[in-house]
Design a protein around this motif. Structure first.
Motif, PDB file in Angstrom:
ATOM      1  N   GLN A  17       9.432  71.744  14.286  1.00 50.45           N
ATOM      2  CA  GLN A  17       8.333  72.238  15.117  1.00 50.45           C
ATOM      3  C   GLN A  17       7.840  71.141  16.063  1.00 50.45           C
ATOM      4  O   GLN A  17       7.577  71.391  17.243  1.00 50.45           O
ATOM      5  N   LEU A  18       7.737  69.927  15.541  1.00 54.39           N
ATOM      6  CA  LEU A  18       7.328  68.797  16.378  1.00 54.39           C
ATOM      7  C   LEU A  18       8.312  68.597  17.523  1.00 54.39           C
ATOM      8  O   LEU A  18       7.907  68.393  18.683  1.00 54.39           O
ATOM      9  N   LYS A  28      10.547  57.414  21.677  1.00 54.28           N
ATOM     10  CA  LYS A  28      10.599  56.026  21.218  1.00 54.28           C
ATOM     11  C   LYS A  28      11.179  55.972  19.811  1.00 54.28           C
ATOM     12  O   LYS A  28      10.773  56.730  18.930  1.00 54.28           O
ATOM     13  N   ARG A  29      12.120  55.049  19.591  1.00 53.28           N
ATOM     14  CA  ARG A  29      12.723  54.904  18.273  1.00 53.28           C
ATOM     15  C   ARG A  29      11.812  54.081  17.361  1.00 53.28           C
ATOM     16  O   ARG A  29      10.944  53.325  17.818  1.00 53.28           O
ATOM     17  N   ALA A 255       9.613  62.277   8.126  1.00 57.05           N
ATOM     18  CA  ALA A 255       8.205  62.093   7.784  1.00 57.05           C
ATOM     19  C   ALA A 255       7.566  61.017   8.658  1.00 57.05           C
ATOM     20  O   ALA A 255       6.403  61.152   9.076  1.00 57.05           O
ATOM     21  N   LEU A 256       8.300  59.951   8.944  1.00 61.65           N
ATOM     22  CA  LEU A 256       7.753  58.878   9.778  1.00 61.65           C
ATOM     23  C   LEU A 256       7.464  59.376  11.197  1.00 61.65           C
ATOM     24  O   LEU A 256       6.415  59.053  11.777  1.00 61.65           O
ATOM     25  N   TYR A 257       8.360  60.146  11.755  1.00 63.97           N
ATOM     26  CA  TYR A 257       8.102  60.683  13.091  1.00 63.97           C
ATOM     27  C   TYR A 257       6.939  61.670  13.067  1.00 63.97           C
ATOM     28  O   TYR A 257       6.167  61.752  14.042  1.00 63.97           O
ATOM     29  N   LEU A 258       6.787  62.399  11.987  1.00 63.91           N
ATOM     30  CA  LEU A 258       5.675  63.352  11.889  1.00 63.91           C
ATOM     31  C   LEU A 258       4.322  62.655  11.969  1.00 63.91           C
ATOM     32  O   LEU A 258       3.358  63.219  12.496  1.00 63.91           O
ATOM     33  N   TYR A 261       4.818  57.374  13.627  1.00 59.12           N
ATOM     34  CA  TYR A 261       5.078  56.008  13.188  1.00 59.12           C
ATOM     35  C   TYR A 261       5.848  55.200  14.216  1.00 59.12           C
ATOM     36  O   TYR A 261       5.919  53.978  14.121  1.00 59.12           O
ATOM     37  N   ASN A 262       6.412  55.853  15.192  1.00 59.18           N
ATOM     38  CA  ASN A 262       7.184  55.168  16.239  1.00 59.18           C
ATOM     39  C   ASN A 262       6.232  54.615  17.296  1.00 59.18           C
ATOM     40  O   ASN A 262       6.252  55.003  18.460  1.00 59.18           O
ATOM     41  N   ASN A 263       5.383  53.668  16.841  1.00 62.07           N
ATOM     42  CA  ASN A 263       4.437  53.019  17.753  1.00 62.07           C
ATOM     43  C   ASN A 263       4.521  51.509  17.560  1.00 62.07           C
ATOM     44  O   ASN A 263       5.203  51.016  16.661  1.00 62.07           O
TER      45      ASN A 263
END
Length: 313
Positions: A17-18, A28-29, A255-258, A261-263
């Motif tokens: 969904q995201l 961004k990775r 879960a990290l992308y949700l 966390y890609n900052n």
């Protein structure tokens, strides 16, 4: 489906969904770092050379300032980082029975307080985003008494202002019960943070190896932690290189992308120390460099492959 598969599926659906609704959030990775204290006595320059060859641009530095005359020299370390094009993600705070925030011996609590003073300042000078903090000694699973959390909170409260002053996140690490006496799960870390109630101590350093035995579901714990999670130590189920066990890396990545966390302030940081009990002796070991080379190359290539496959779903 088994219970964990239901949670896997929930995360997979939310990730889909995201991706469909906000594809820009996946551009961004994830920042891939490495915790270098597991390299033992190897010179820092050799370690940084290895990371650079494997296209790793961040390092979690060993918090080795155990005294005023010990640990990395700031000027030399900054030069070495610049020479290899690597930035300091953060510093891995090392808390043994000698510098234990929860100890029933005042001299050990004072040692932990003094250690944090040195290490927070060093972290800030290196440009690190966080310093890992263990509420009690690693390698001491047997508790002293029932007042360890109270003593730990009191000790950390005495230096918590330093994290705010230096702009460094205190990242509390939950550690499995086989290695430490208190704070074994994310929920317990959150409660510790709530009790301390200080703006300088608001983040968590996760470790998937500890989470295997402490959490109901690793991906769900990450999702629930949200913005509190600032660093995630990685190893496979056997605490070896990523890809050498059966860790569900793809669910972790989703879960990290949700949680966004890609900052620039969050990192995925392998710390494969091998199976066993107390891992701290590794910091004083001499390991053949070719073994370390393989450990790094296997881990980063496997993680990046999993990440690209997840993003291509």
């Amino acid at each position: 489906m088994q219970n964990y598969e239901v949670l896997d599926q929930n995360i997979q659906r939310a990730f889909a969904q995201l991706k469909a609704e906000h594809p820009e959030r996946l551009q961004k990775r994830l920042n891939f770092s490495w915790s270098n204290w597991g390299f033992g006595l190897e010179p820092l320059e050799r370690s940084l050379e290895r990371l650079a060859k494997n296209d790793i641009h961040y390092v979690e530095l060993h918090g080795n300032h155990y005294g005023d005359d010990l640990g990395y020299d700031a000027a030399k370390t900054k030069k070495a980082l610049a020479d290899y094009g690597i930035a300091c993600a953060g510093v891995c705070g090392m808390f043994s029975a000698d510098n234990d925030l929860s100890s029933n011996r005042h001299i050990q609590r004072q040692a932990a307080i003094d250690y944090i003073k040195r290490e927070v300042a060093f972290t800030a000078e290196m440009g690190g985003k966080y310093m890992l903090v263990c509420p009690a000694a690693v390698g001491r699973p047997g508790k002293y008494d029932d007042s360890e959390i109270a003593r730990s909170l009191d000790s950390l409260s005495r230096v918590a202002d330093l994290f705010v002053e230096h702009g460094v996140r205190a990242a509390l690490e939950p550690i499995r019960a086989a290695e430490t006496s208190i704070v074994h799960t994310f929920d317990q870390a959150k409660e510790y943070i709530r009790l301390l109630n200080h703006p300088g101590v608001q983040h968590i350093n996760g470790d998937v190896y500890h989470m295997l035995v402490g959490e109901k579901h690793i991906g769900q714990a990450i999702w629930d932690a949200g913005s509190m999670l600032t660093n995630l130590h990685m190893a496979d189920t056997n605490r070896c290189a990523l890809g050498d066990g059966f860790m569900d890396i793809k669910t972790i990545i989703r879960a990290l992308y949700l949680i966004g966390y890609n900052n620039d302030s969050c990192f995925v940081t392998p710390e494969p120390l091998g199976p066993g009990g107390d891992p701290y002796p590794a910091q004083n070991a001499i390991t053949p460099p070719e073994q370390l080379d393989e450990l790094v190359s296997k881990s980063v290539s496997y993680f990046r492959l999993c990440e690209e496959e997840v993003l291509a779903e």
